[in-house]
Design a protein around this motif. Structure first.
Motif, short mmCIF file in Angstrom:
data_model
loop_
_atom_site.label_atom_id
_atom_site.label_comp_id
_atom_site.label_asym_id
_atom_site.label_seq_id
_atom_site.Cartn_x
_atom_site.Cartn_y
_atom_site.Cartn_z
N TYR A 71 0.69 -1.31 -0.08
CA TYR A 71 0.05 -0.03 -0.07
C TYR A 71 1.01 1.35 -0.18
N GLU A 122 -8.17 -0.08 5.98
CA GLU A 122 -9.44 -0.70 5.50
C GLU A 122 -9.84 -0.67 3.99
N ALA A 123 -9.36 0.40 3.45
CA ALA A 123 -9.43 0.35 1.91
C ALA A 123 -8.31 -0.21 1.22
N ALA A 144 -9.20 -4.04 1.67
CA ALA A 144 -10.27 -4.68 0.79
C ALA A 144 -10.18 -4.58 -0.69
N ALA A 145 -9.16 -3.93 -1.34
CA ALA A 145 -8.58 -3.94 -2.46
C ALA A 145 -7.50 -4.97 -2.74
N ALA A 156 -9.03 4.08 7.93
CA ALA A 156 -9.72 3.96 6.93
C ALA A 156 -8.87 3.58 5.66
N SER A 157 -7.35 4.10 5.47
CA SER A 157 -6.76 3.84 4.50
C SER A 157 -6.46 2.42 4.58
N GLU A 159 -1.21 11.53 3.64
CA GLU A 159 -1.79 10.03 3.67
C GLU A 159 -1.42 9.20 5.02
#
Length: 186
Positions: A30, A149-150, A153-154, A146-147, A73
């Motif tokens: 990430y 989690e995103a 998920a990806a 939130a980052s 970020e």
């Protein structure tokens, strides 16, 4: 740790560690995009005691919570002048977690740990896997939940990331790690 903690050297070594280890070995799938987009905030602290570091951490937590993720970020808070002992660093991590809680940022930001002598508690002392969390200096990584989690998920198999990282470091071994570490030891 080396005794030369000039600001420029600390930043240069940390950037090289990110480029050669974190990104170069794809330890964090990430991290590449925010790094390339200049959305990773590297902050050096001159703190020399826990109270000063805790105050700086609180400032950075508030900054990140208020910043637009499109601009910032994540933050790495680098503390080259203290926490040389991994045990002291672990003790400070308890204070860092309490700071997140006190600022009511639980579930919003978490603090990950990187240290030159990082060791997983359940692994043998000579396990090369410890290097997944070894950095040139004690470093607190402030991450938006939130980052995470995103990104999870990806990712096709997020549970596989940490296993792959351990395998990479074990294949690299102590000699390979020493050679790689020389790239950010200048």
């Amino acid at each position: 740790m080396n005794d030369d903690h000039s600001d420029a050297r600390v930043m240069r070594r940390t950037q090289a560690w990110i480029e050669h280890v974190v990104l170069g070995l794809s330890l964090c799938p990430y991290a590449k995009q925010p790094w390339q987009q200049d959305r990773v905030r590297l902050q050096l602290t001159q703190a020399r005691d826990a109270d000063a570091l805790l105050a700086r951490l609180a400032d950075e937590l508030r900054f990140l919570a208020d910043a637009d993720p499109a601009d910032v970020e994540t933050t790495l808070l680098i503390a080259p002048h203290m926490l040389a002992s991994f045990e002291d660093f672990l003790d400070f991590m308890d204070l860092a977690e309490a700071c997140v809680e006190a600022l009511d940022l639980e579930g919003e930001i978490q603090v990950a740990s990187f240290h030159p002598d990082f060791q997983f508690g359940d692994a043998p002392a000579d396990d090369a896997a410890h290097a997944t969390n070894r950095s040139p200096y004690p470093t607190l990584h402030l991450i938006r939940e939130a980052s995470i989690e995103a990104a999870v998920a990806a990712h096709p198999d997020p549970d596989r990331i940490w296993q792959r990282n351990l395998e990479v470091m074990r294949q690299l071994g102590p000699d390979g790690w020493d050679a790689l570490r020389a790239r950010f030891a200048d």
